[in-house]
Design an enzyme around this catalytic site. Sequence first.
Site: not given
Ligand code: NCD
Length: 315
Positions: A60-61, A89, A111, A139
């Site tokens: 999703r992100t 590497k 991320r 997040h």
């Molecule tokens: C979450 C995350 O990556 O922290 N997912 C997201 O970004 N929607 C929650 C999760 O991974 O449980």
Amino acid sequence: MGEVLVSLKGADVVSSKDFTRPMVERVFEVADEALRSPERFSGSLSGKRVALLFVEPSTRTYSSFHVAARKMGADVLPLVDPEMTSLTKGESLYDTLKMIEGYGVDCIVMRHPARGAARYAADVVRVPVINAGSGSQEHPTQSLLDAYTIRRKRGSIDGLRIGFLGDLRFSRTVPSLVYTLSLFKDVTMHFIAPPALQVRPEVELHLRKRGVSYDKVEKQSEIPRVVGELDVLYVTRLQKERFPDPSEYERLKGSYRVDMELLSNARPTLGVMHPLPRVDELDPEVDGTPHAWYFEQASYGLPVRMALYHLILGG
Ligand code: NCD
């Protein structure tokens, strides 16, 4: 509220703690606009380049940051598969970031599995860095879309009772949402989890400093009563990949579940939220009920991320 106080132009988005209420409300306003008139944003980032550096899995992100950038006409530099980047590497994060910066990007969305990675990136590059998840730490963009969901569904966040259920210790969406919600008035929070999965001390400290009223619900037998008092129930999966001890994960697996039986005590207007992905903690039979807010919640990832790009890079 003056424009200057709420400006996010050129800002990093590292922690939800860095936001003020006017900033959050400004993001909501622009997200409303992106939902109402998406065509107003098309091409608004043309000539800009956004790097998406994802050193951890994401559905999703990643996709909402990608789609939002493309909708606004930005060029996207995707660095998504850690196996495909030189990080595997042995290239340092510093070198990777400097190299990406050298390709003329205007923003880096990152991320990374390490706590502190986003702050580090923001310190070493000149362009804005947007934290799309920094290990178990935070997040912040998820918290904006989560808070936005509550505000759209309920009209306002002030005065609500919010329960957090599940893995509150290793989740990064929970601390960020707690920080964002603590900007609003008279919000009460209930942390529903066994002691091993309870909210981290740094989160409690923040709540105490801000004078937010909260409690911890650790006994299984108390859960139905508490759920019966809530306006919103925010559920998270066990963050298996972050458990230092796999036997601890095995022990806790299946220790909580949201199903129709639990919700039989709920207020008719209770909204169930989940950042997704879900594993087995949220029964699909909830999907067909008015309690299920989670797919709508996920859909708000797009307007909220468009709003962030607009406020940080636009104009
Ligand atoms: C979450 C995350 O990556 O922290 N997912 C997201 O970004 N929607 C929650 C999760 O991974 O449980």
